[in-house]
Scaffold this motif. Structure first.
Motif, PDB file in Angstrom:
ATOM      1  N   UNK A  61       9.578   3.183 -21.234  1.00 54.12           N
ATOM      2  CA  UNK A  61       9.445   4.089 -20.089  1.00 54.12           C
ATOM      3  C   UNK A  61       8.421   3.520 -19.116  1.00 54.12           C
ATOM      4  N   UNK A  62       8.817   3.436 -17.830  1.00 54.57           N
ATOM      5  CA  UNK A  62       7.908   3.104 -16.737  1.00 54.57           C
ATOM      6  C   UNK A  62       7.629   4.366 -15.927  1.00 54.57           C
ATOM      7  N   UNK A  63       6.413   4.474 -15.402  1.00 59.21           N
ATOM      8  CA  UNK A  63       6.054   5.546 -14.471  1.00 59.21           C
ATOM      9  C   UNK A  63       5.412   4.916 -13.251  1.00 59.21           C
ATOM     10  N   UNK A  64       5.934   5.238 -12.073  1.00 58.98           N
ATOM     11  CA  UNK A  64       5.397   4.758 -10.807  1.00 58.98           C
ATOM     12  C   UNK A  64       4.717   5.911 -10.083  1.00 58.98           C
ATOM     13  N   UNK A  65       3.600   5.629  -9.456  1.00 56.49           N
ATOM     14  CA  UNK A  65       2.935   6.625  -8.628  1.00 56.49           C
ATOM     15  C   UNK A  65       2.151   5.921  -7.527  1.00 56.49           C
ATOM     16  N   UNK A  66       1.951   6.626  -6.429  1.00 55.61           N
ATOM     17  CA  UNK A  66       1.235   6.050  -5.293  1.00 55.61           C
ATOM     18  C   UNK A  66      -0.266   6.292  -5.458  1.00 55.61           C
ATOM     19  N   UNK A  67      -1.059   5.217  -5.336  1.00 54.56           N
ATOM     20  CA  UNK A  67      -2.509   5.299  -5.435  1.00 54.56           C
ATOM     21  C   UNK A  67      -3.092   5.173  -4.033  1.00 54.56           C
ATOM     22  N   UNK A  68      -3.562   6.277  -3.436  1.00 59.26           N
ATOM     23  CA  UNK A  68      -4.083   6.174  -2.066  1.00 59.26           C
ATOM     24  C   UNK A  68      -5.349   5.335  -1.972  1.00 59.26           C
ATOM     25  N   UNK A  69      -6.106   5.200  -3.060  1.00 62.69           N
ATOM     26  CA  UNK A  69      -7.324   4.397  -3.016  1.00 62.69           C
ATOM     27  C   UNK A  69      -7.012   2.905  -2.965  1.00 62.69           C
ATOM     28  N   UNK A  70      -6.065   2.460  -3.778  1.00 61.09           N
ATOM     29  CA  UNK A  70      -5.692   1.046  -3.805  1.00 61.09           C
ATOM     30  C   UNK A  70      -4.621   0.701  -2.787  1.00 61.09           C
ATOM     31  N   UNK A  71      -4.023   1.725  -2.170  1.00 65.61           N
ATOM     32  CA  UNK A  71      -2.995   1.541  -1.151  1.00 65.61           C
ATOM     33  C   UNK A  71      -1.800   0.752  -1.689  1.00 65.61           C
ATOM     34  N   UNK A  72      -1.386   1.070  -2.882  1.00 63.89           N
ATOM     35  CA  UNK A  72      -0.197   0.440  -3.441  1.00 63.89           C
ATOM     36  C   UNK A  72       0.367   1.315  -4.543  1.00 63.89           C
ATOM     37  N   UNK A  73       1.614   1.045  -4.906  1.00 66.80           N
ATOM     38  CA  UNK A  73       2.257   1.752  -6.007  1.00 66.80           C
ATOM     39  C   UNK A  73       1.708   1.219  -7.325  1.00 66.80           C
ATOM     40  N   UNK A  74       1.397   2.128  -8.242  1.00 61.59           N
ATOM     41  CA  UNK A  74       0.905   1.761  -9.550  1.00 61.59           C
ATOM     42  C   UNK A  74       2.036   1.888 -10.572  1.00 61.59           C
ATOM     43  N   UNK A  75       2.013   1.004 -11.549  1.00 60.38           N
ATOM     44  CA  UNK A  75       3.048   0.979 -12.583  1.00 60.38           C
ATOM     45  C   UNK A  75       2.371   1.125 -13.944  1.00 60.38           C
ATOM     46  N   UNK A  76       2.814   2.133 -14.715  1.00 56.04           N
ATOM     47  CA  UNK A  76       2.275   2.369 -16.046  1.00 56.04           C
ATOM     48  C   UNK A  76       3.422   2.396 -17.051  1.00 56.04           C
ATOM     49  N   UNK A  77       3.088   2.068 -18.292  1.00 53.62           N
ATOM     50  CA  UNK A  77       4.059   2.063 -19.382  1.00 53.62           C
ATOM     51  C   UNK A  77       3.702   3.180 -20.348  1.00 53.62           C
TER      52      UNK A  77
END
Length: 624
Positions: free
Chosen positions: A155-171
């Motif tokens: 399972x992958x989960x994507x979310x937007x990180x406003x601090x890093x200004x990019x999409x984050x990817x977690x497993x």
């Protein structure tokens, strides 16, 4: 009547395990799998969660420890030497290949002379590659794929990180993944997904055992909401209302850019990646419950929201049906195999040969016991002197034993039995490799000097080619979906580098996994390119797939063309264009200006002009 049931599903190959198929119900052992038997776990997921734990125990050499719950302490005598883990690592390495890269079709042909579509593809590929490096995507892929190969799902989960200004990817572990699958619908794309797990008691912070659930749900777009607090101090979200007037009461406020369809009355929203407005959005809910507040028959999809405590994001927004302003669920489920029709779950690569792994463990256990008697054999002595009353004696190196007349000493030789056990273990290993479709060369157990030819090696890899082809087929669409979601999140987050970018189809390409004869590939590519049956782009790509150190195909082609002066001369003769030759060589060619037409003087050494303005003909022969 309490009759034992025959269950056939994705995890039915585990039914032979007593700890997994315990009792008349055919359900997993409650003491061995307490997590699967939790009251909030849906009954349909109990066997799945127990299967994950059982497969993880084989991977970690703890299958005997898990069997102890049912079979008693003697189950710990089981010898486990890591055979399942070796198979997982081998299959994982072949699925991923030697390298992975992001490919956007059409990006390789981008240049000054190419179309705007090719330039856009090259730009998207560059942005995705930069994001993958910043997000350590290769490491995330290895983490997820190992779970997929060993457990059957990742399972992958994507979310937007406003601090890093990019999409984050977690497993996430698939045991935390609870999709709400429709009874009649597309099981690949559920409209509601839960990520749920228990939190242990924290005595230091005085926190009781809790359950945390993160929910993503596609639903109709509603009025705008804002963060608030209930009278008892719980953070919640509430609708935003207009100020009431004498003429009209307070009315809900629409979100920024939302409109109401006058025909249906639904709220519509125009997303940058869609051609037409849509009425759906994705809501995020992050809630926590005390386990003591959850009583049967509540499950993970029907927990009482009035007893939940909602979390708060880094931006201060309460995560209670928070509108994410996207029209997709950023959770990607990666099955290990192509699911069966109307199914959602993949199958672990360990399931089919699992019984053989048990046989190998049993043989290793017997070999360990036999090796004890081989290293310290049993010795019998007959004809000892009568004066020696010792019934048993210890024999040490260099010790002299006196025996009586016709005395003898016999040694129990168990070496043949030990050799037979080792041969049986090798046979079981070959049988497991055959069932798992992993030839010996793929496991690295083949002596290279014994391979008769490269053609024979290629034939032996046939089962592996079919296995990896099917596994990559199950993953291809999932990774295209992941890269599409990454593009949409950057556009929705208004990242400056993504302004004006249109999402394009992108692939996560896995590298070659079989050994290649570089010299043979070079010969094939050279002959095909000289014959004109393949392009230079295809030739360079084939060399890269064979293992040649080519980092970027487009840059390699540019460097090759910059030194092919004969081809540049032929291009100049064919087109007469200096600009085309300059573009081919990658240099700026400024041709000399066209020289003026020469103006000849009236008259010349051959004679003078006649009255008609023509030279007189000289009939005399000009000397050589």
């Amino acid at each position: 009547m309490g009759l034992k049931q025959l269950l056939i599903d994705v995890w039915s190959p585990l039914n032979y395990k007593p700890v997994y198929n315990d009792g008349d119900r055919g359900m997993p052992h409650r003491r061995a799998f307490p997590e699967a038997a939790a009251t909030w776990v849906p009954p349909a997921d109990e066997r799945r969660l127990a299967a994950y734990k059982l497969l993880a125990a084989y991977d970690k050499n703890q299958a005997g420890e898990l069997a102890e719950f049912r079979d008693g302490p003697e189950a710990r005598d089981r010898r486990e030497f890591g055979d399942p883990s070796m198979y997982i690592e081998a299959i994982l390495a072949h699925v991923l290949g030697r390298e992975q890269r992001i490919v956007v079709p059409g990006a390789e042909q981008a240049s000054d002379e190419q179309s705007a579509e090719a330039k856009a593809a090259a730009r998207v590929e560059e942005l995705l590659t930069t994001w993958a490096k910043d997000e350590l995507l290769t490491m995330r892929v290895i983490q997820c794929e190992r779970k997929s190969v060993s457990l059957g799902d990742g399972v992958y989960l994507l979310n937007w990180d406003p601090a890093k200004r990019r999409a984050r990817c977690r497993v996430y572990d698939p045991g935390l993944y609870f999709p709400v699958l429709p009874e009649d619908g597309d099981a690949d794309f559920p409209t509601r997904v839960h990520l749920a797990w228990e939190l242990p008691e924290d005595k230091v912070r005085r926190l009781k055992p809790r359950l945390r659930r993160i929910t993503y749900e596609l639903d109709w777009i509603g009025p705008a909401t804002a963060s608030g607090i209930t009278p008892d101090g719980r953070p919640v979200r509430a609708p935003v209302l207009t100020d009431p007037t004498d003429e009209a009461p307070a009315q809900p406020v629409l979100g920024l850019g939302d409109t109401i369809d006058p025909a249906s009355g639904t709220i519509l929203r125009q997303y940058p990646w869609n051609d037409e407005p849509t009425a759906y959005t994705c809501y995020l809910t992050d809630a926590t419950w005390n386990l003591e507040d959850l009583k049967y028959p509540h499950d993970v999809d029907s927990l009482p929201l009035d007893k939940a405590r909602f979390g708060t994001g880094l931006d201060g927004e309460v995560l209670d049906r928070l509108d994410l302003m996207i029209d997709f669920i950023p959770v990607i489920h990666v099955p290990n195999t192509v699911p069966e029709a109307e199914e959602h779950w993949g199958q672990s690569s360990l399931l089919k040969p699992l019984q053989i792994f048990d046989e190998i463990a049993g043989t290793d256990t017997d070999s360990s016991k036999a090796s004890a008697t081989t290293g310290s054999p049993l010795i019998t002595v007959s004809g000892r002197p009568a004066s020696n009353k010792q019934a048993a004696m210890t024999i040490n190196p260099g010790q002299v034993i006196e025996v009586g007349e016709n005395g003898r000493m016999d040694v129990l030789n168990t070496a043949p039995m030990l050799a037979e056990l080792r041969n049986h273990a090798e046979y079981l290993g070959d049988r497991a490799a055959t069932i798992a479709r992993l030839p010996a060369v793929a496991l690295g157990t083949t002596d290279p000097s014994k391979v008769p030819s490269g053609y024979a090696l290629e034939i032996s890899l046939g089962p592996l080619d079919a296995l990896i082809g099917a596994m990559r087929l199950a993953r291809a669409h999932k990774y295209r979906l992941l890269l599409k979601f990454v593009q949409r999140l950057h556009i929705a987050g208004q990242h400056p580098d993504w302004v004006g970018i249109t999402p394009l189809d992108a692939e996560y390409a896995f590298g070659p996994y079989t050994p290649a004869d570089k010299a043979a590939v070079l010969t094939q590519v050279s002959e095909a390119f000289k014959a004109g049956v393949i392009s230079l782009e295809t030739a360079v790509r084939m060399l890269r797939e064979a293992g040649w150190p080519i980092e970027d195909i487009e840059d390699e082609i540019t460097r090759i063309q910059a030194r092919r002066f004969e081809d540049a001369r032929a291009l100049a003769d064919a087109t007469g264009s200096t600009k085309a030759v300059g573009n081919y060589l990658g240099i700026d060619i400024n041709p000399d200006p066209t020289p003026p037409t020469p103006q000849l003087p009236p008259g010349g050494p051959a004679g003078e002009d006649d009255e008609d303005g023509e030279d007189e003909e000289d009939d005399e022969e000009t000397p050589a």
